[in-house]
Write a protein that holds these residues in place. Structure first.
Motif, PDB file in Angstrom:
ATOM      1  N   MET A   1     -28.836  70.586 -35.477  1.00 48.21           N
ATOM      2  CA  MET A   1     -28.959  72.209 -34.695  1.00 48.21           C
ATOM      3  C   MET A   1     -28.575  73.191 -35.622  1.00 48.21           C
ATOM      4  O   MET A   1     -28.967  74.089 -35.586  1.00 48.21           O
ATOM      5  CB  MET A   1     -28.450  72.106 -33.319  1.00 48.21           C
ATOM      6  CG  MET A   1     -29.018  70.934 -32.516  1.00 48.21           C
ATOM      7  SD  MET A   1     -28.353  71.185 -30.876  1.00 48.21           S
ATOM      8  CE  MET A   1     -27.090  72.180 -30.582  1.00 48.21           C
TER       9      MET A   1
ATOM     10  N   MET B   1     -29.161  67.994 -20.871  1.00 46.01           N
ATOM     11  CA  MET B   1     -29.996  68.607 -22.059  1.00 46.01           C
ATOM     12  C   MET B   1     -31.387  68.723 -21.372  1.00 46.01           C
ATOM     13  O   MET B   1     -32.321  69.568 -21.997  1.00 46.01           O
ATOM     14  CB  MET B   1     -30.130  67.226 -22.930  1.00 46.01           C
ATOM     15  CG  MET B   1     -28.710  67.033 -23.761  1.00 46.01           C
ATOM     16  SD  MET B   1     -28.255  68.339 -24.812  1.00 46.01           S
ATOM     17  CE  MET B   1     -29.242  68.024 -26.297  1.00 46.01           C
TER      18      MET B   1
ATOM     19  N   ARG C   1     -26.189  78.640 -20.515  1.00 48.64           N
ATOM     20  CA  ARG C   1     -25.141  78.408 -21.655  1.00 48.64           C
ATOM     21  C   ARG C   1     -23.484  77.998 -21.097  1.00 48.64           C
ATOM     22  O   ARG C   1     -22.983  77.682 -21.771  1.00 48.64           O
ATOM     23  CB  ARG C   1     -25.045  79.634 -22.424  1.00 48.64           C
ATOM     24  CG  ARG C   1     -26.127  79.679 -23.146  1.00 48.64           C
ATOM     25  CD  ARG C   1     -26.640  81.092 -23.735  1.00 48.64           C
ATOM     26  NE  ARG C   1     -25.620  81.815 -24.543  1.00 48.64           N
ATOM     27  CZ  ARG C   1     -25.463  82.722 -25.268  1.00 48.64           C
ATOM     28  NH1 ARG C   1     -26.774  83.529 -24.951  1.00 48.64           N
ATOM     29  NH2 ARG C   1     -24.728  83.277 -25.907  1.00 48.64           N
TER      30      ARG C   1
ATOM     31  N   GLY D   1     -17.284  71.309 -23.366  1.00 49.91           N
ATOM     32  CA  GLY D   1     -16.084  71.534 -23.472  1.00 49.91           C
ATOM     33  C   GLY D   1     -14.879  70.363 -22.809  1.00 49.91           C
ATOM     34  O   GLY D   1     -14.010  70.208 -23.178  1.00 49.91           O
TER      35      GLY D   1
ATOM     36  N   VAL E   1     -30.686  78.087 -30.850  1.00 51.63           N
ATOM     37  CA  VAL E   1     -30.402  76.705 -30.422  1.00 51.63           C
ATOM     38  C   VAL E   1     -30.494  75.756 -31.543  1.00 51.63           C
ATOM     39  O   VAL E   1     -29.830  75.059 -31.808  1.00 51.63           O
ATOM     40  CB  VAL E   1     -30.725  76.249 -29.169  1.00 51.63           C
ATOM     41  CG1 VAL E   1     -32.223  76.240 -29.188  1.00 51.63           C
ATOM     42  CG2 VAL E   1     -30.127  74.910 -28.604  1.00 51.63           C
TER      43      VAL E   1
ATOM     44  N   VAL F   1     -21.224  79.088 -30.522  1.00 52.13           N
ATOM     45  CA  VAL F   1     -21.537  80.599 -30.222  1.00 52.13           C
ATOM     46  C   VAL F   1     -21.936  81.379 -31.507  1.00 52.13           C
ATOM     47  O   VAL F   1     -22.609  82.130 -31.565  1.00 52.13           O
ATOM     48  CB  VAL F   1     -20.087  81.207 -29.670  1.00 52.13           C
ATOM     49  CG1 VAL F   1     -20.538  82.687 -29.418  1.00 52.13           C
ATOM     50  CG2 VAL F   1     -19.681  80.765 -28.377  1.00 52.13           C
TER      51      VAL F   1
HETATM   52  C1  HEM Z   1     -18.706  68.329 -27.871  1.00 51.24           C
HETATM   53  C2  HEM Z   1     -18.297  69.402 -28.246  1.00 51.24           C
HETATM   54  C3  HEM Z   1     -19.164  70.443 -27.989  1.00 51.24           C
HETATM   55  C4  HEM Z   1     -18.764  71.600 -27.525  1.00 51.24           C
HETATM   56  C5  HEM Z   1     -17.310  72.067 -27.010  1.00 51.24           C
HETATM   57  C6  HEM Z   1     -19.704  72.659 -27.370  1.00 51.24           C
HETATM   58  C7  HEM Z   1     -19.670  74.026 -26.947  1.00 51.24           C
HETATM   59  C8  HEM Z   1     -20.960  74.650 -26.549  1.00 51.24           C
HETATM   60  C9  HEM Z   1     -20.693  76.154 -26.473  1.00 51.24           C
HETATM   61  C10 HEM Z   1     -19.651  76.897 -26.327  1.00 51.24           C
HETATM   62  C11 HEM Z   1     -22.018  76.470 -25.798  1.00 51.24           C
HETATM   63  C12 HEM Z   1     -22.724  77.759 -25.663  1.00 51.24           C
HETATM   64  C13 HEM Z   1     -22.921  78.764 -26.729  1.00 51.24           C
HETATM   65  C14 HEM Z   1     -22.948  80.180 -26.181  1.00 51.24           C
HETATM   66  O1  HEM Z   1     -22.285  80.610 -25.130  1.00 51.24           O
HETATM   67  O2  HEM Z   1     -23.679  80.932 -26.549  1.00 51.24           O
HETATM   68  C15 HEM Z   1     -22.842  75.398 -26.411  1.00 51.24           C
HETATM   69  C16 HEM Z   1     -24.324  75.491 -26.139  1.00 51.24           C
HETATM   70  C17 HEM Z   1     -24.980  74.328 -26.536  1.00 51.24           C
HETATM   71  N1  HEM Z   1     -24.603  73.209 -27.234  1.00 51.24           N
HETATM   72 FE1  HEM Z   1     -23.077  72.651 -27.751  1.00 51.24          FE
HETATM   73  N2  HEM Z   1     -21.036  72.125 -28.090  1.00 51.24           N
HETATM   74  C18 HEM Z   1     -20.543  70.944 -28.271  1.00 51.24           C
HETATM   75  C19 HEM Z   1     -21.377  69.807 -28.765  1.00 51.24           C
HETATM   76  C20 HEM Z   1     -22.579  69.812 -28.829  1.00 51.24           C
HETATM   77  C21 HEM Z   1     -23.335  68.843 -29.003  1.00 51.24           C
HETATM   78  C22 HEM Z   1     -23.006  67.503 -29.945  1.00 51.24           C
HETATM   79  C23 HEM Z   1     -24.769  68.877 -28.880  1.00 51.24           C
HETATM   80  C24 HEM Z   1     -25.856  67.895 -29.248  1.00 51.24           C
HETATM   81  C25 HEM Z   1     -27.087  68.150 -29.068  1.00 51.24           C
HETATM   82  C26 HEM Z   1     -24.567  70.382 -28.240  1.00 51.24           C
HETATM   83  C27 HEM Z   1     -25.705  71.168 -27.597  1.00 51.24           C
HETATM   84  C28 HEM Z   1     -25.505  72.295 -27.138  1.00 51.24           C
HETATM   85  C29 HEM Z   1     -26.940  73.011 -26.624  1.00 51.24           C
HETATM   86  C30 HEM Z   1     -28.018  72.424 -26.271  1.00 51.24           C
HETATM   87  C31 HEM Z   1     -26.238  74.255 -26.081  1.00 51.24           C
HETATM   88  C32 HEM Z   1     -27.282  75.202 -25.300  1.00 51.24           C
HETATM   89  C33 HEM Z   1     -27.946  76.440 -26.242  1.00 51.24           C
HETATM   90  C34 HEM Z   1     -26.885  77.380 -26.883  1.00 51.24           C
HETATM   91  O3  HEM Z   1     -26.520  77.933 -26.222  1.00 51.24           O
HETATM   92  O4  HEM Z   1     -26.756  77.215 -28.067  1.00 51.24           O
HETATM   93  N3  HEM Z   1     -23.679  70.772 -28.391  1.00 51.24           N
HETATM   94  N4  HEM Z   1     -22.134  74.166 -26.837  1.00 51.24           N
END
Ligand code: HEM
Ligand code: HDD
Ligand code: HEM
Lengths: 456, 334
Positions: free
Chosen positions: A155, A82, A14, A22, A389, A383
């Motif tokens: 999601m 991914m 994560r 980020g 997810v 978060v």
């Molecule tokens: C672009 C700006 C984005 C940022 C800054 C961002 C930020 C983050 C953060 C902070 C986490 C970790 C969550 C945790 O710590 O529990 C995360 C997880 C994740 N994000 Fe995003 N996200 C963004 C966009 C997206 C987009 C567009 C997708 C599209 C599919 C995506 C897919 C995921 C996935 C697969 C995870 C891992 C599973 C999870 O921890 O939920 N993110 N993202």
């Protein structure tokens, strides 16, 4: 290490995802916003026969080329991640997430082609034809944002699919996937964020120049064009953000309850500014009675779902982080709204930006501030969706890879991206220094006749 | 069923485009790496740079298409591959980062030491990505990827046949690039560079040919079924590839205009040979394209998106190439 192995790998995965996203999102925002600002300068320069505006457009297009290259690289890493970090997400929902990402591919391709045309077209294309090659870049930026954020909002609010009893996807309705329940506010919110980040960041660079006494026409226009874009986008962003918060209160109550410290379901909810959640107590926060209920439903009697209604294992971790991130976003947004209000007022009265040095100091900080708001917003979204997810359908712990070695890849990514970030900033500074020392000589004829370009 | 065949063909088209176009970019980076000291290598480096610059980013997008089409159309196979091959895929991604960064900054950093460091990063990374992508192909071909995923993280790809395919990939990139550069030098009327890259095209061709033969031999024991198919249902393509490769060499030697087309044909034939040999399996012996396929509504959506992409991207590319041919594009020495 007291964590069981699987849990620590999950945390590392994560963190790697969050760190790389980020980082990418800053470049992506500039990739969407900067072409629009550049094109406005270009168009203005042609219309008003203003060499300073053309020079700016030309310079910004070079910065754009560099940022595109870095953005493409970091975006490619995300596509690998991914798969390598979340194989079980892709196994189950790859065919759904693939729909918007395939659409995104078209936009990126178009973008890559026309960025090439625009940057290599300065010298020998006619001014009009050259300006036209910039327009597809702006449109591709809009479309690209729509599709990627559609994936993310899906999601948050999955829809448009049919699953069999084993949970395997048997039918996908692409339009319902893309225009899912959360896309309506996430897409415009992110799009405006991109224009805001680009606008404030570029303007803040020229504000620093202004504070250092560089007050020529180039610096003035270099501030005015991007800052005006931000001034228009800022109030709209407030409205969209407000809509998003109200929608989340209904559709994603666990996220809302955590970020607003709503512990017990009911009316007359207090709005907390700042504060830390310790047990079931909010410490050090300023509470405004009833305001949260009013914000959600325009009346103190509005019932808001609290964490008590959410099963323990479906609550997001770290409510304090969520709450402070949300406060940071809204706090910065409010400060920026005041700043653009000041600018708009002064412009309306005198056709000049404010003279106060405090205006310029605040503007010099606006770019960084806006990036903090952007990152905070994403923390709230991502978060706040945990432990899911895909909201309600797939838990993050069931999506993560079984591979070990994420500690190594995370460390490598942090080192590499730090170097990449520093390199990008140094390269941009080197460019700007060169522009300044070359000064007026290169202002001459951007659309020069073919005869004068043998220098290469 | 027929959608599955259609998408598999589409995937192979994208793989081919990636291998040929990005392969030429990677190979050019390798020749940059091997061009020698700052002084001696200045001429070929400048030439490579001039030929490479304008469209580099567009070529790179094929990689993303490849990933997206695979995860969308064959999610189970994608997950099996990515969960097993964490290490080589991460290293391939590392190559993408280093190469992109080196390329982006090289034009901006002034002064020889900085430029050299950037150049070396760029060039070194050009080897990394094709090599590790090659080991991924090797791992798939030799049955190292179990259909449910989570195969051995090390032995699945770190074995002689897979590493040999990695090496073949590197040699092939070098070969395509050298042939491209010979053609460009010929077009530019630069006999010095034409001679320079001609020698290198021949060396790379010999190496790639040798490695291809070695790979076949290794395959015969590591993956007897695939070997049988390569020398059975895919034999015509293998022969065509060898013939076209030979034809390209002759053209390079004679300074003819067909070298590039023939070389592209040779590489294309190899890739399709691999596909035909594996068919109907996406993971040889364990998972068919049909079993791995997404729902048919997803596949149809992919066709629609692909059609839209062709309608939008083809005219844009045509515009790009036509402007380039008419010399209306040029570096802005700003
Ligand atoms: C672009 C700006 C984005 C940022 C800054 C961002 C930020 C983050 C953060 C902070 C986490 C970790 C969550 C945790 O710590 O529990 C995360 C997880 C994740 N994000 Fe995003 N996200 C963004 C966009 C997206 C987009 C567009 C997708 C599209 C599919 C995506 C897919 C995921 C996935 C697969 C995870 C891992 C599973 C999870 O921890 O939920 N993110 N993202
Ligand atoms: C430039 C940056 C910026 C600014 C000034 C604001 N936001 Fe924001 N916000 C974002 C940038 C952002 C973002 C781009 O980071 C997010 C993450 C996901 C998204 O769609 O936009 C976000 C998410 C986000 C979410 C969570 C959406 C979700 O989880 O689906 C809410 C509730 C708000 N915002 C609310 C606001 C409010 C009420 C604001 C002003 C008063 C505000 N935002 C200003
Ligand atoms: C909200 C989040 C995101 C936005 C708005 C966004 C936007 C962009 C933009 C505008 C670009 C073009 C390059 C640039 O401008 O610098 C880009 C590049 C890219 N992005 Fe993102 N992105 C986001 C998140 C993601 C995620 C989650 C992924 C993958 C899982 C991704 C994959 C890519 C890829 C593969 C590229 C490179 C395309 C190329 O080579 O041209 N992006 N992104």
């Amino acid at each position: 290490m007291s964590l069981p192995l699987a849990a620590s790998e999950l945390l590392l995965a994560r963190q790697q995802m969050a760190f790389t996203l980020g980082f990418h999102i800053i470049l992506a925002s500039l990739g969407v916003g900067l072409p629009a600002i550049t094109l406005i300068a270009n168009w203005w320069g042609l219309r008003k026969n203003d060499d300073a505006a053309i020079t700016l457009a030309r310079r910004w297009s070079h910065a754009m080329a560099l940022l595109f290259a870095v953005g493409a690289v970091t975006g490619t890493v995300l596509s690998f991640e991914m798969g390598v970090l979340w194989p079980r997400l892709m196994a189950r929902f790859g065919e759904v997430l693939g729909v918007p990402f395939a659409v995104e591919g078209i936009f990126f391709f178009t973008e890559a082609i026309f960025v090439g045309l625009y940057i290599y077209g300065w010298k020998r294309l006619s001014p009009r034809a050259h300006l036209l090659t910039g327009i597809p870049i702006v449109i591709a930026g809009l479309g690209g944002t729509l599709s990627v954020v559609a994936a993310n909002s899906w999601m948050n609010q999955p829809g448009g699919i049919t699953m069999d009893s084993a949970g395997k996807v048997t039918d996908v309705r692409p339009l319902e996937v893309i225009f899912n329940g959360a896309a309506g506010y996430e897409v415009p919110h992110m799009l405006l964020a991109a224009y805001l980040v680009a606008g404030f960041l570029v303007a803040s660079i020229y504000a620093v120049g202004w504070l250092k006494g560089r007050r020529d026409r180039i610096h003035k226009l270099g501030f005015l064009i991007p800052f005006t874009v931000a001034t228009i986008a800022m109030p709209l962003q407030f409205l969209v953000g407000d809509t998003a918060a109200r929608a989340i209160a209904v559709d994603q109550p666990a996220k809302f309850a955590s970020m607003e410290y709503i512990l017990d379901t009911g009316p007359n909810q207090t709005e907390w500014l700042g504060g830390v959640l310790v047990g079931s107590q909010v410490k050090f926060g300023i509470g405004i009675p009833d305001l949260d209920s009013i914000l959600v439903g325009f009346s103190p009697s509005t019932v808001v779902t609290g964490l008590d209604q959410i099963p323990e294992d479906e609550r997001p971790p770290a409510p304090t982080l969520l709450h402070l991130a949300f406060d940071a976003m809204v706090g910065i947004a409010s400060a920026l709204l005041l700043l653009v209000g000041w600018f708009a007022f002064s412009w309306w009265r005198r056709r000049e930006p404010p003279e106060s040095v405090w205006f310029w100091r605040a503007s010099a900080l606006s770019g960084i501030g806006c990036i903090v708001a952007l990152e905070s917003g994403w923390i709230v979204t991502e978060v706040g969706r945990q432990p899911w997810v895909v909201h309600g359908l797939l838990r993050t712990e069931d999506a993560v890879t079984g591979a070990s070695g994420i500690a190594v890849s995370l460390a490598a990514v942090v080192v590499l991206y730090t170097v990449l970030g520093i390199g990008t900033i140094l390269a941009l500074r080197a460019m700007s220094r060169r522009w300044r020392t070359e000064g007026l000589t290169e202002q001459g004829v951007p659309y020069g006749p073919p005869a004068d370009e043998e220098a290469t | 069923m027929s959608e599955v065949v259609g998408i598999a063909v589409l995937l192979w088209v994208v793989v081919t485009l990636y291998a040929v176009l990005a392969g030429a970019d990677f190979g050019a980076g390798m020749w940059d790496l091997l061009a020698g000291g700052a002084e001696r290598g200045a001429r070929p480096r400048a030439f490579i740079d001039r030929v490479l610059t304008p469209v580099w980013e567009a070529n790179h997008v094929w990689l993303i298409f490849m990933l997206v089409v695979t995860w969308t159309a064959f999610p189970q196979a994608f997950a099996a591959i990515t969960s097993t091959l964490f290490v080589p895929l991460s290293l391939a991604a590392l190559g993408v980062v280093l190469r992109g960064a080196g390329f982006a900054f090289r034009h901006i950093v002034r002064g020889t030491p900085g430029q050299r460091a950037m150049g070396a990063t760029f060039a070194g990374a050009s080897v990394l990505t094709p090599f590790f992508m090659g080991t991924v192909v090797g791992a798939i071909a030799t049955g190292g990827v179990p259909p449910e995923g989570g195969g051995d993280q090390v032995t699945s790809w770190l074995n002689l046949p897979s590493v040999a395919i990695g090496a073949l990939m590197v040699a092939t990139c070098a070969y395509i690039a050298a042939v491209f550069l010979v053609s460009e030098a010929r077009k530019a009327g630069d006999p010095e560079m034409q001679g320079y890259f001609r020698a290198r095209a021949l060396a790379a061709a010999a190496l790639a040919g040798g490695l291809a033969a070695l790979d076949l031999v290794l395959m015969s024991s590591a993956s007897p079924q695939l070997y049988a198919d390569l020398t059975g249902q895919a034999l015509p393509l293998v022969i065509i590839s060898a013939a076209l490769g030979l034809g390209a060499i002759i053209q390079v030697l004679r300074g003819g205009g067909w070298a590039r087309t023939l070389a592209v044909g040779a590489v294309t034939a190899v890739i399709w040979g691999w596909g035909v040999a594996q068919a109907p399996d996406i993971l040889p012996g364990t998972l068919t394209f049909d079993q791995a396929a997404a729902s048919s509504s997803t596949l149809i959506t992919l066709f629609v998106v692909f059609g839209a992409a062709v309608l939008l991207v083809a005219p844009s590319l045509a515009l790009l190439f036509s402007l380039q041919q008419r010399e209306l594009l040029g570096e802005d020495d700003h």
